[in-house]
Design a protein around this motif. Structure first.
Motif, PDB file in Angstrom:
ATOM      1  N   SER A 276      71.100 -61.109 -43.012  1.00 25.67           N
ATOM      2  CA  SER A 276      69.754 -61.151 -42.322  1.00 25.67           C
ATOM      3  C   SER A 276      68.859 -60.031 -42.812  1.00 25.67           C
ATOM      4  O   SER A 276      68.953 -59.324 -43.626  1.00 25.67           O
ATOM      5  N   THR A 277      67.478 -60.583 -42.956  1.00 24.21           N
ATOM      6  CA  THR A 277      66.590 -59.482 -43.624  1.00 24.21           C
ATOM      7  C   THR A 277      65.018 -60.112 -42.973  1.00 24.21           C
ATOM      8  O   THR A 277      64.915 -61.304 -42.861  1.00 24.21           O
TER       9      THR A 277
ATOM     10  N   ALA B 186      64.658 -64.094 -42.166  1.00 25.44           N
ATOM     11  CA  ALA B 186      65.871 -64.785 -42.689  1.00 25.44           C
ATOM     12  C   ALA B 186      67.258 -64.200 -42.094  1.00 25.44           C
ATOM     13  O   ALA B 186      67.399 -63.135 -41.979  1.00 25.44           O
ATOM     14  N   PHE B 187      67.994 -65.192 -41.483  1.00 23.73           N
ATOM     15  CA  PHE B 187      69.243 -64.814 -40.830  1.00 23.73           C
ATOM     16  C   PHE B 187      70.139 -66.102 -40.806  1.00 23.73           C
ATOM     17  O   PHE B 187      69.804 -67.366 -41.409  1.00 23.73           O
ATOM     18  N   GLN B 188      71.370 -65.715 -40.808  1.00 20.04           N
ATOM     19  CA  GLN B 188      72.329 -66.905 -40.905  1.00 20.04           C
ATOM     20  C   GLN B 188      73.282 -66.520 -39.464  1.00 20.04           C
ATOM     21  O   GLN B 188      73.623 -65.378 -39.043  1.00 20.04           O
ATOM     22  N   LEU B 189      73.596 -67.746 -38.858  1.00 18.31           N
ATOM     23  CA  LEU B 189      74.303 -67.775 -37.798  1.00 18.31           C
ATOM     24  C   LEU B 189      75.833 -68.217 -38.395  1.00 18.31           C
ATOM     25  O   LEU B 189      76.053 -69.354 -39.021  1.00 18.31           O
TER      26      LEU B 189
ATOM     27  N   MET C   8      64.808 -56.305 -37.096  1.00 14.16           N
ATOM     28  CA  MET C   8      65.322 -57.417 -36.601  1.00 14.16           C
ATOM     29  C   MET C   8      66.547 -57.209 -35.700  1.00 14.16           C
ATOM     30  O   MET C   8      67.261 -56.382 -35.822  1.00 14.16           O
ATOM     31  N   LYS C   9      66.435 -57.861 -34.250  1.00 18.84           N
ATOM     32  CA  LYS C   9      67.551 -57.664 -33.372  1.00 18.84           C
ATOM     33  C   LYS C   9      67.526 -58.870 -32.615  1.00 18.84           C
ATOM     34  O   LYS C   9      66.642 -59.699 -32.637  1.00 18.84           O
ATOM     35  N   LYS C  10      68.905 -58.943 -32.091  1.00 17.66           N
ATOM     36  CA  LYS C  10      69.213 -60.228 -31.296  1.00 17.66           C
ATOM     37  C   LYS C  10      69.008 -59.706 -29.824  1.00 17.66           C
ATOM     38  O   LYS C  10      69.299 -58.701 -29.545  1.00 17.66           O
ATOM     39  N   TYR C  11      68.523 -60.627 -28.927  1.00 17.62           N
ATOM     40  CA  TYR C  11      68.239 -60.258 -27.658  1.00 17.62           C
ATOM     41  C   TYR C  11      69.165 -61.415 -26.656  1.00 17.62           C
ATOM     42  O   TYR C  11      68.963 -62.569 -27.073  1.00 17.62           O
TER      43      TYR C  11
ATOM     44  N   VAL D 238      65.233 -69.603 -42.139  1.00 17.24           N
ATOM     45  CA  VAL D 238      64.194 -68.686 -42.492  1.00 17.24           C
ATOM     46  C   VAL D 238      63.019 -69.303 -41.719  1.00 17.24           C
ATOM     47  O   VAL D 238      62.445 -70.423 -41.799  1.00 17.24           O
ATOM     48  N   LEU D 239      62.415 -68.394 -41.107  1.00 20.70           N
ATOM     49  CA  LEU D 239      61.336 -68.683 -40.093  1.00 20.70           C
ATOM     50  C   LEU D 239      60.142 -67.717 -40.550  1.00 20.70           C
ATOM     51  O   LEU D 239      60.024 -66.561 -40.707  1.00 20.70           O
TER      52      LEU D 239
END
Length: 370
Positions: free
Chosen positions: A140-141, A152-155, A115-118, A77-78
């Motif tokens: 993720s949210t 908030a996200f999970q790897l 939210m997106k990954k880059y 959580v950032l």
């Protein structure tokens, strides 16, 4: 008397209301690692009460909470101030922004979170590619709460994530939008090292860039250029004896000292950024060992009339050529892994081509003369 009493009552009421308002307002904008209770009101996809917490970028109020929540699952959580700009968290293999995979979150003007990954393939915006990278995202949210944004996200399918983490935020009112979801250049960023075992976060030294440049210049000049020039002097200036010998010894000694300083600078840089540069380091140490062998060989150089002088020459020339080839290759490899840019590659390549042309001309003249 009644008017005075009423005035005192009104003033006291305003004072109390002011205190209450200031407390509510400070609570609205504040977040810290001791305020996990506030996250009860934040609708996150996982419980954060037992998460590790670090203020990872204090000047800009970035706080990271994280924990390994499964065999190959890590949850993050950032938290950052909601300033109508995107926030990003990158996982880097070498401490550089280029080459890292990032999670970026923002809130649209209508209040809709996204939210997106880059994948950060280069320094230009068109090289920052959405929906790419090596991160596998689970739950993720994005949530806004108390004037802050919580990403908030999970790897998943990740045993140990990269410990070199990069945080950034974008310019205000320039959030990504469909269909391209182009990411504008960040307003500011910081590179950190997270020790997952101890939970400690260390900000990369601000001297890192200057250390990188110093390391590159010293190694390139010492091992990659002067050593080649010294070898050319020894091969093509023998008719000027003993000037060629002293020139050769002086140039090689200067190259060795500059190269040694470059390797020391590189080791300091490696410790500061905790980057995975084992191959580059191994080649550099090999070059240093070969340089030391050359110095020792010079100290035990036999006389010209000695029977072993021929074998000593074979050894000296062979080790010297191996040193020059490895040094040149490692310079190019170092430019590559540090993402120093095409200007460094071009500049060094031009110098090598120039030295090769000069050596070719001198070689032809020497063979014609012989």
């Amino acid at each position: 008397m009644e008017m005075k009493t009423c005035s005192i009552f009104i003033a006291a009421t305003i004072f109390i209301l002011g205190i209450l308002f200031s407390r509510v307002n400070s609570q609205a904008v504040a977040d810290s690692c001791s305020s996990n209770i506030d996250l009860v009101n934040v609708q996150l996809p996982f419980d954060t009460t037992s998460f590790n917490c670090n203020p990872v970028w204090s000047p800009h109020g970035f706080i990271l909470r994280y924990k390994q929540t499964g065999a190959s699952e890590w949850s993050y959580v950032l938290s950052a101030p909601n300033s109508n700009a995107y926030i990003g968290m990158g996982f880097s293999p070498n401490g550089q922004m280029v080459g890292s995979s990032a999670i970026v979150g923002w809130v649209r003007s209508d209040g809709t979170p996204a939210m997106k990954k880059y994948y950060l393939g280069g320094k230009n915006s068109n090289q920052v590619m959405p929906d790419q990278g090596n991160l596998e995202i689970g739950n993720s949210t994005i949530v806004t709460f108390s004037s802050r944004i919580y990403m908030a996200f999970q790897l998943v399918n990740t045993d140990t994530p990269d410990s070199l983490l990069i945080y950034s935020f974008g310019p205000q009112n320039q959030i990504p939008s469909p269909p391209s979801f182009r990411l504008t250049q960040h307003s500011d960023y910081v590179s950190t090292v997270l020790n997952y075992a101890t939970g400690q976060t260390q900000t990369t030294s601000t001297n890192t860039n200057s250390l990188r440049k110093s390391h590159g210049i010293l190694v390139m000049l010492g091992w990659g250029i002067l050593m080649a020039i010294g070898a050319m002097v020894a091969r093509y200036m023998r008719q000027w004896d003993p000037i060629w010998f002293y020139s050769h010894a002086a140039i090689q000694s200067l190259g060795f000292m500059l190269g040694l300083a470059g390797i020391i600078t590189g080791l300091v840089l490696s410790n500061r950024v905790s980057a995975n540069v084992d191959k580059h380091k191994a080649i550099g140490i090999t070059v240093l060992v070969l340089g030391c062998l050359q110095l020792m060989a010079a100290l035990v150089r036999p006389d010209k009339e000695s029977k072993v002088r021929k074998y000593w020459n074979w050894y000296h020339h062979g080790v010297g050529r191996a040193l020059i080839v490895l040094a040149a290759a490692n310079v190019f490899y170092g430019i590559h892994i540090s993402d120093a840019g095409s200007s460094w590659n071009t500049g060094y390549a031009v110098v090598l081509v120039a030295l090769f042309v000069v050596a070719l001309i001198l070689e032809i003249r020497m063979r014609i003369r012989d």
